[in-house]
Design a protein around this motif. Sequence first.
Motif, PDB file in Angstrom:
ATOM      1  N   ILE A  96       1.036   4.337  -1.833  1.00 23.85           N
ATOM      2  CA  ILE A  96       1.441   3.237  -2.345  1.00 23.85           C
ATOM      3  C   ILE A  96       2.717   2.419  -1.707  1.00 23.85           C
ATOM      4  O   ILE A  96       3.474   3.048  -1.075  1.00 23.85           O
ATOM      5  CB  ILE A  96       1.978   3.850  -3.876  1.00 23.85           C
ATOM      6  CG1 ILE A  96       0.942   4.285  -4.673  1.00 23.85           C
ATOM      7  CG2 ILE A  96       2.502   2.187  -4.437  1.00 23.85           C
ATOM      8  CD1 ILE A  96      -0.260   3.449  -5.161  1.00 23.85           C
ATOM      9  N   ARG A  97       2.449   1.224  -1.277  1.00 27.02           N
ATOM     10  CA  ARG A  97       3.268   0.504  -0.365  1.00 27.02           C
ATOM     11  C   ARG A  97       3.961  -0.489  -1.287  1.00 27.02           C
ATOM     12  O   ARG A  97       3.299  -0.932  -2.409  1.00 27.02           O
ATOM     13  CB  ARG A  97       2.596  -0.236   0.506  1.00 27.02           C
ATOM     14  CG  ARG A  97       1.641   0.852   1.410  1.00 27.02           C
ATOM     15  CD  ARG A  97       2.170   1.808   2.262  1.00 27.02           C
ATOM     16  NE  ARG A  97       2.996   1.137   3.527  1.00 27.02           N
ATOM     17  CZ  ARG A  97       2.212   0.633   4.374  1.00 27.02           C
ATOM     18  NH1 ARG A  97       1.129   0.502   4.638  1.00 27.02           N
ATOM     19  NH2 ARG A  97       3.022   0.012   5.387  1.00 27.02           N
ATOM     20  N   GLU A  98       5.155  -0.890  -0.882  1.00 26.73           N
ATOM     21  CA  GLU A  98       5.531  -2.108  -1.606  1.00 26.73           C
ATOM     22  C   GLU A  98       6.109  -3.128  -0.958  1.00 26.73           C
ATOM     23  O   GLU A  98       6.639  -3.063   0.242  1.00 26.73           O
ATOM     24  CB  GLU A  98       6.996  -1.629  -2.758  1.00 26.73           C
ATOM     25  CG  GLU A  98       8.321  -1.752  -2.086  1.00 26.73           C
ATOM     26  CD  GLU A  98       9.380  -1.344  -2.904  1.00 26.73           C
ATOM     27  OE1 GLU A  98       9.095  -0.630  -4.267  1.00 26.73           O
ATOM     28  OE2 GLU A  98      10.428  -1.228  -2.597  1.00 26.73           O
TER      29      GLU A  98
ATOM     30  N   LEU B  79       3.524  -3.933  -5.889  1.00 23.74           N
ATOM     31  CA  LEU B  79       3.020  -2.591  -5.494  1.00 23.74           C
ATOM     32  C   LEU B  79       1.667  -2.663  -4.927  1.00 23.74           C
ATOM     33  O   LEU B  79       0.778  -3.313  -5.802  1.00 23.74           O
ATOM     34  CB  LEU B  79       3.252  -1.579  -6.578  1.00 23.74           C
ATOM     35  CG  LEU B  79       4.648  -1.400  -7.005  1.00 23.74           C
ATOM     36  CD1 LEU B  79       4.866  -0.522  -8.208  1.00 23.74           C
ATOM     37  CD2 LEU B  79       5.599  -0.844  -5.910  1.00 23.74           C
TER      38      LEU B  79
ATOM     39  N   LYS C  43       6.142  -5.344  -9.653  1.00 27.42           N
ATOM     40  CA  LYS C  43       7.386  -4.575 -10.207  1.00 27.42           C
ATOM     41  C   LYS C  43       8.640  -5.598 -10.125  1.00 27.42           C
ATOM     42  O   LYS C  43       8.997  -6.224  -9.212  1.00 27.42           O
ATOM     43  CB  LYS C  43       7.616  -3.548  -9.181  1.00 27.42           C
ATOM     44  CG  LYS C  43       8.705  -2.810  -9.528  1.00 27.42           C
ATOM     45  CD  LYS C  43       8.939  -1.414  -8.567  1.00 27.42           C
ATOM     46  CE  LYS C  43      10.339  -0.992  -8.599  1.00 27.42           C
ATOM     47  NZ  LYS C  43      10.566  -0.069  -7.482  1.00 27.42           N
TER      48      LYS C  43
ATOM     49  N   VAL D 138       6.407   3.733  -0.635  1.00 33.51           N
ATOM     50  CA  VAL D 138       7.090   4.314  -1.859  1.00 33.51           C
ATOM     51  C   VAL D 138       7.092   5.726  -1.777  1.00 33.51           C
ATOM     52  O   VAL D 138       6.061   6.215  -1.509  1.00 33.51           O
ATOM     53  CB  VAL D 138       6.611   3.554  -3.181  1.00 33.51           C
ATOM     54  CG1 VAL D 138       7.101   4.263  -4.272  1.00 33.51           C
ATOM     55  CG2 VAL D 138       6.214   2.207  -3.237  1.00 33.51           C
TER      56      VAL D 138
ATOM     57  N   CYS E 139      -1.854  -0.617  -3.543  1.00 24.67           N
ATOM     58  CA  CYS E 139      -2.584   0.409  -3.311  1.00 24.67           C
ATOM     59  C   CYS E 139      -3.184   0.513  -1.756  1.00 24.67           C
ATOM     60  O   CYS E 139      -4.197  -0.298  -1.641  1.00 24.67           O
ATOM     61  CB  CYS E 139      -3.573   0.567  -4.414  1.00 24.67           C
ATOM     62  SG  CYS E 139      -4.763   2.133  -3.864  1.00 24.67           S
TER      63      CYS E 139
END
Length: 168
Positions: A155-157, A146, A125, A168, A148
């Motif tokens: 969903i983690r960032e 991002l 992103k 997220v 999975c």
Amino acid sequence: IVDAEAAQRLVKPPTPPPTPPVEHHHYAGLLAGRAYVSGHADGPGKSATFNSPSPSGLLIDEGHDVLYLTDRNSVRKLTLRPDELTKETDGSAEVETLAGSSNAGCKDGFGCLARFRQPSGLVLKKDGGLVLSTDHRDHNHSQVLLICDGWNHRIRELNLLTTKVRTV
């Protein structure tokens, strides 16, 4: 194209075609890891180890010198040496864990304090938009992966500049 060898715990490019239609840099050899050796060690080439029998979530930058991947419960970065990729030199990548560790969990935090459970896919992103690759040298833009986090159903960032992980 990069191949994550399942049983051998290796990360390597695929064997090049016999006669490529366009000039490309091809390398058929080991970038990092050791065959049949499991672990979670950072470092150069063969001294690095991977937990997952099949690292996944592969994402390479535009300059083709950084490869991001998910390894069991972490997100790792392989810094490639493009000048070495055309030589018959095994173990030419430097491996670094950006976030997570060999311990599973579901926790936001910085770097190795964050926890994942079987992360798989990666997407970059950049400034609000999604792209499938990045030029990591462009520090004027926010760079976030991002992730999975499959078994945590989230969903983690991951901020590539600060190593901060958040859900997220």
